[in-house]
Design a protein around this motif. Sequence first.
Motif, PDB file in Angstrom:
ATOM      1  N   TRP A   1      13.969 -69.353 -17.388  1.00 47.01           N
ATOM      2  CA  TRP A   1      13.360 -68.034 -17.538  1.00 47.01           C
ATOM      3  C   TRP A   1      11.956 -68.151 -18.128  1.00 47.01           C
ATOM      4  O   TRP A   1      11.010 -67.521 -17.649  1.00 47.01           O
TER       5      TRP A   1
ATOM      6  N   VAL B   1       9.265 -69.931  -5.821  1.00 48.22           N
ATOM      7  CA  VAL B   1      10.348 -69.408  -6.659  1.00 48.22           C
ATOM      8  C   VAL B   1      10.681 -67.978  -6.253  1.00 48.22           C
ATOM      9  O   VAL B   1      11.854 -67.605  -6.096  1.00 48.22           O
TER      10      VAL B   1
ATOM     11  N   SER C   1       9.664 -69.410 -15.534  1.00 50.74           N
ATOM     12  CA  SER C   1       9.377 -68.404 -14.507  1.00 50.74           C
ATOM     13  C   SER C   1       8.367 -67.375 -15.005  1.00 50.74           C
ATOM     14  O   SER C   1       7.515 -66.909 -14.238  1.00 50.74           O
TER      15      SER C   1
ATOM     16  N   ALA D   1       8.401 -62.984  -7.370  1.00 51.21           N
ATOM     17  CA  ALA D   1       8.432 -63.873  -8.529  1.00 51.21           C
ATOM     18  C   ALA D   1       8.124 -63.104  -9.809  1.00 51.21           C
ATOM     19  O   ALA D   1       8.581 -63.476 -10.898  1.00 51.21           O
TER      20      ALA D   1
ATOM     21  N   SER E   1      10.246 -76.037  -8.171  1.00 51.70           N
ATOM     22  CA  SER E   1      10.896 -74.803  -7.738  1.00 51.70           C
ATOM     23  C   SER E   1      12.395 -75.002  -7.507  1.00 51.70           C
ATOM     24  O   SER E   1      13.196 -74.118  -7.831  1.00 51.70           O
TER      25      SER E   1
ATOM     26  N   ILE F   1      14.133 -74.986 -10.901  1.00 52.80           N
ATOM     27  CA  ILE F   1      14.228 -73.618 -11.409  1.00 52.80           C
ATOM     28  C   ILE F   1      15.281 -72.835 -10.628  1.00 52.80           C
ATOM     29  O   ILE F   1      16.095 -72.101 -11.218  1.00 52.80           O
TER      30      ILE F   1
ATOM     31  N   GLY G   1      13.651 -65.014  -6.057  1.00 56.98           N
ATOM     32  CA  GLY G   1      13.002 -63.852  -6.634  1.00 56.98           C
ATOM     33  C   GLY G   1      13.466 -62.563  -5.995  1.00 56.98           C
ATOM     34  O   GLY G   1      14.010 -62.556  -4.892  1.00 56.98           O
TER      35      GLY G   1
END
Length: 421
Positions: free
Chosen positions: A400, A211, A403, A362, A68, A71, A216
């Motif tokens: 991306w 995330v 995610s 998220a 996480s 990201i 988010g």
Amino acid sequence: MSHADSARPSSAPAEGHGRDASPTTRRTALLGAMFLMATSAIGPGFITQTSTFTIQLGAAFALAILVSIIIDIAVQMNVWRVIGVAGLRAQELANRVLPGLGWLLAGLVFIGGMVFNIGNIAGTGLGLNAMLGADALIGGAISALIAIAIFLSKSAGAALDRIVVLLGALMIGLMVYVAIVSQPPVGDALVQSVNVGNLDSAMFLALATLVGGTVGGYITYAGAHRMIDSGVKGVDDIASITRSSVASILVTGLMRVLLFLAILGVVASGADLGTTNQAANAFQAAAGEVGLRMFGVVFWAAALTSVIGASYTSVSFITTSTTSDRTRNLLTVAFIVVCAVLYLVLRQAPTTLLVFAGAFNALILPVGFAVLLIVAAFRRDLLGGYRYPKWLIIVGVLAWLLSVFIAVRALGPMIALFTGA
């Protein structure tokens, strides 16, 4: 005249954070934006999510934390740079990419912000419960009134910058202390942080929640929107924008690791944390009665700051740079009132609300982030002619894709979490 020049937010001159401001004032503006993002992420959801999953997954949770953070860094570096260089809010950029897309994004972020804010208000109730033993519902209602009073004050903007920095420093100090006294199994956590064999449905829900709870929904844009509203934007500010974006995630990453280690130490010792207010119970087990009361103070303050951050950013998506400060503040007050009423009516367990809020946000992340990546890759005109680094676009695209994958895998567990199925 470039788009960035023509879109200076009306609040920038009043706050004095533009290019003509003193270096000290500009540093304060950037620090405030950085900590608004960080404290929006390091709120009640952050603490509750980390506690919940540490108890469920133990040392294996270290893998979700590491992924996480990677990201988060990739996302925020791109979000801050695109919005900062363009000098336009995310929904304004989206509307220039495809008319109407910005309002769709605004609707998603606004709804997501409302879900998260209900959880934030629930968090203030948890904090007052740990601090004073007050009923969580009453504590949430009182805290909402305090947040409303802040936005009705004339110095809300300036006070926000200072409050979030102070509370961020307090939270870091508390986490360091508890992480030391709980004596966590650091070696086991390091090993598990790279053990991909731990990836299962529970881990994907944890990943989506982390995330979503860190970058988010509205949190994605909290710092960047505050930054350009303060007048810090454009190619000339690219170095400051980049440093602030990375620093904001490093602060949240540090807090996540410290909190994880603090809870892990308590869990590893065999302490029973019960089923409600587990984070508070963990701090009490690690530092006694003083630890519980200190936790209550900081948790309530973090929750209140997150209420402010969620409300400020969500309303920034349904207003424009020409909206007056008074109108924006009144809309923010209305937003808080609605969230508080929904919290009191739903009477959902605060822990469930906070975990669900992170996972829900998220699901929103891939939509808005995709728009900013399109601007970075194909709309140089919106960036004032700035040549966007290709390596950063590649990193953003990879983040991306990851995610999206995490959001899809976590959708089923998230629905089950909230419905009790």
